[in-house]
Design a protein around this motif. Sequence first.
Motif, PDB file in Angstrom:
ATOM      1  N   GLY A   1       1.577  -4.501  -9.811  1.00 10.28           N
ATOM      2  CA  GLY A   1       0.581  -3.653 -10.463  1.00 10.28           C
ATOM      3  C   GLY A   1      -0.370  -4.457 -11.331  1.00 10.28           C
ATOM      4  O   GLY A   1      -0.095  -5.587 -11.727  1.00 10.28           O
ATOM      5  N   GLU A   2      -1.488  -3.855 -11.674  1.00 10.47           N
ATOM      6  CA  GLU A   2      -2.573  -4.575 -12.337  1.00 10.47           C
ATOM      7  C   GLU A   2      -2.252  -4.981 -13.779  1.00 10.47           C
ATOM      8  O   GLU A   2      -2.926  -5.835 -14.348  1.00 10.47           O
ATOM      9  N   VAL A   3      -1.212  -4.412 -14.393  1.00 15.06           N
ATOM     10  CA  VAL A   3      -0.862  -4.758 -15.772  1.00 15.06           C
ATOM     11  C   VAL A   3       0.325  -5.726 -15.829  1.00 15.06           C
ATOM     12  O   VAL A   3       0.616  -6.282 -16.875  1.00 15.06           O
ATOM     13  N   CYS A   4       0.996  -5.957 -14.707  1.00 13.98           N
ATOM     14  CA  CYS A   4       2.221  -6.768 -14.753  1.00 13.98           C
ATOM     15  C   CYS A   4       1.940  -8.208 -15.159  1.00 13.98           C
ATOM     16  O   CYS A   4       2.839  -8.894 -15.654  1.00 13.98           O
TER      17      CYS A   4
ATOM     18  N   GLU B   1      18.254  -9.528 -11.350  1.00 14.80           N
ATOM     19  CA  GLU B   1      17.123 -10.431 -11.151  1.00 14.80           C
ATOM     20  C   GLU B   1      15.807  -9.652 -11.158  1.00 14.80           C
ATOM     21  O   GLU B   1      15.702  -8.583 -10.562  1.00 14.80           O
ATOM     22  N   VAL B   2      14.807 -10.208 -11.841  1.00 12.83           N
ATOM     23  CA  VAL B   2      13.486  -9.581 -11.918  1.00 12.83           C
ATOM     24  C   VAL B   2      12.463 -10.557 -11.336  1.00 12.83           C
ATOM     25  O   VAL B   2      12.414 -11.725 -11.724  1.00 12.83           O
ATOM     26  N   GLU B   3      11.640 -10.065 -10.414  1.00 11.15           N
ATOM     27  CA  GLU B   3      10.690 -10.938  -9.712  1.00 11.15           C
ATOM     28  C   GLU B   3       9.292 -10.337  -9.714  1.00 11.15           C
ATOM     29  O   GLU B   3       9.125  -9.142  -9.440  1.00 11.15           O
ATOM     30  N   TYR B   4       8.286 -11.168 -10.017  1.00 10.79           N
ATOM     31  CA  TYR B   4       6.905 -10.748  -9.829  1.00 10.79           C
ATOM     32  C   TYR B   4       6.598 -10.705  -8.331  1.00 10.79           C
ATOM     33  O   TYR B   4       6.864 -11.678  -7.613  1.00 10.79           O
ATOM     34  N   LEU B   5       6.028  -9.607  -7.880  1.00 14.81           N
ATOM     35  CA  LEU B   5       5.681  -9.478  -6.468  1.00 14.81           C
ATOM     36  C   LEU B   5       4.216  -9.900  -6.287  1.00 14.81           C
ATOM     37  O   LEU B   5       3.342  -9.090  -5.995  1.00 14.81           O
ATOM     38  N   ASN B   6       3.961 -11.192  -6.480  1.00 18.33           N
ATOM     39  CA  ASN B   6       2.577 -11.668  -6.446  1.00 18.33           C
ATOM     40  C   ASN B   6       2.339 -12.761  -5.401  1.00 18.33           C
ATOM     41  O   ASN B   6       1.292 -13.399  -5.392  1.00 18.33           O
TER      42      ASN B   6
ATOM     43  N   GLU C   1      -6.389 -14.105  -4.992  1.00 23.59           N
ATOM     44  CA  GLU C   1      -5.814 -14.456  -6.282  1.00 23.59           C
ATOM     45  C   GLU C   1      -4.567 -13.610  -6.531  1.00 23.59           C
ATOM     46  O   GLU C   1      -4.479 -12.458  -6.104  1.00 23.59           O
ATOM     47  N   LYS C   2      -3.595 -14.186  -7.262  1.00 27.70           N
ATOM     48  CA  LYS C   2      -2.350 -13.471  -7.528  1.00 27.70           C
ATOM     49  C   LYS C   2      -2.591 -12.169  -8.285  1.00 27.70           C
ATOM     50  O   LYS C   2      -1.936 -11.159  -8.044  1.00 27.70           O
ATOM     51  N   GLU C   3      -3.552 -12.193  -9.208  1.00 24.40           N
ATOM     52  CA  GLU C   3      -3.863 -10.980  -9.965  1.00 24.40           C
ATOM     53  C   GLU C   3      -4.424  -9.899  -9.049  1.00 24.40           C
ATOM     54  O   GLU C   3      -4.164  -8.711  -9.241  1.00 24.40           O
ATOM     55  N   LYS C   4      -5.217 -10.298  -8.047  1.00 25.28           N
ATOM     56  CA  LYS C   4      -5.766  -9.328  -7.095  1.00 25.28           C
ATOM     57  C   LYS C   4      -4.654  -8.750  -6.221  1.00 25.28           C
ATOM     58  O   LYS C   4      -4.660  -7.566  -5.895  1.00 25.28           O
TER      59      LYS C   4
ATOM     60  N   VAL D   1      -1.967  -3.955  -4.734  1.00 26.93           N
ATOM     61  CA  VAL D   1      -0.774  -3.869  -3.901  1.00 26.93           C
ATOM     62  C   VAL D   1      -0.593  -2.466  -3.312  1.00 26.93           C
ATOM     63  O   VAL D   1      -0.211  -2.318  -2.144  1.00 26.93           O
ATOM     64  N   THR D   2      -0.872  -1.424  -4.090  1.00 26.43           N
ATOM     65  CA  THR D   2      -0.737  -0.064  -3.567  1.00 26.43           C
ATOM     66  C   THR D   2      -1.772   0.192  -2.474  1.00 26.43           C
ATOM     67  O   THR D   2      -1.468   0.826  -1.453  1.00 26.43           O
TER      68      THR D   2
END
Length: 328
Positions: free
Chosen positions: A270-273, A289-294, A306-309, A314-315
């Motif tokens: 998500g855009e705020v993560c 375990e917690v993982e960024y899905l980027n 870009e990872k932020e994009k 993602v949705t």
Amino acid sequence: MTRKTSIEIGKNYIKIAEGNDKKRLWIDKFHEVESDEDFIKDDSKVEEELLYNLLGEGIVNNNFSKKNITIVLAGVANILIREMVIPFLSVEKTCSLLRFEARQNFPVNIDNFVIDYKQLSIFNEGKIKKQQILLVAVPKGLIESILNVSKKLGLKIKRIDIESNSLVRLVTRERDIRKENNNELFMIVNLMRYYVTTIIVNGKDLVLAKTFPIYDLERVFKADRNTTDLILNYYSYMINEVVENIVKFYDFYRMRAQETKNLSKIYLTGEVCTKIDIRDLLFSRINTEVEYLNQLEVIENRVFLEKEKLCSFVTTFSGLVLEKEGEK
């Protein structure tokens, strides 16, 4: 490969992506249109003229295809999702029974909702054949208004989906590509500008989802990450509020689950993560375990994004994932 267009509709933004899906996604282009005014009111009513203008601007000005479109409704807190077990019946009788069950179980006027369901499994309990169902109810006003606007714009809508279901398709495809265990229980947390959607998935099946409105997240979304005001006054508060909602939701799931697996992983997107880091606190509360899905391997041309994009759209990208093999 057939090109698809995915349109993610939130209360004050529209995100559009075009691409195709053949085991992995190829993203041709994507775009966002924002509004200073909410065009979805109270999660149930739509300002059709405002939606028409914004959606028309996004589609026409950027030359997106008007065919083979999936609409993904995002951030709608009063979408109702319930897993239940009922006798195995014909489709027509199943629909009638689910409408009856919805009247008994949901604290709303079910006549104001569009009801759909997904069959998760069929099994025998003694001599009785039963089916496990995921029931979904969406405000009728939202669906009718989106269809009205789409018709005026000449859009060929193939499917209207909800954020949680669409994200599950994307993440389960990602897990397939990574060759991860398909029988695990995991969680998806989508951190967006005014809400958090938390989804629990068993194997490949969505079993529970909830959207929590947290309007202060919009301040975090709009703030520069180095803003002193954000760091001093909002950062700790926002992390605690977000994590508390996620933990309560998971506790609710564990209380009602007939058999409880250990949660194998939590995916954050998500855009705020990328603006608030909840990983350590979430791990301390849930111990998984917690993982960024980027870094989505499911997107073939991800190296150009870009990872932020990736997190932000993602949705939208999930709406491009085919629901089943052979779908076009």
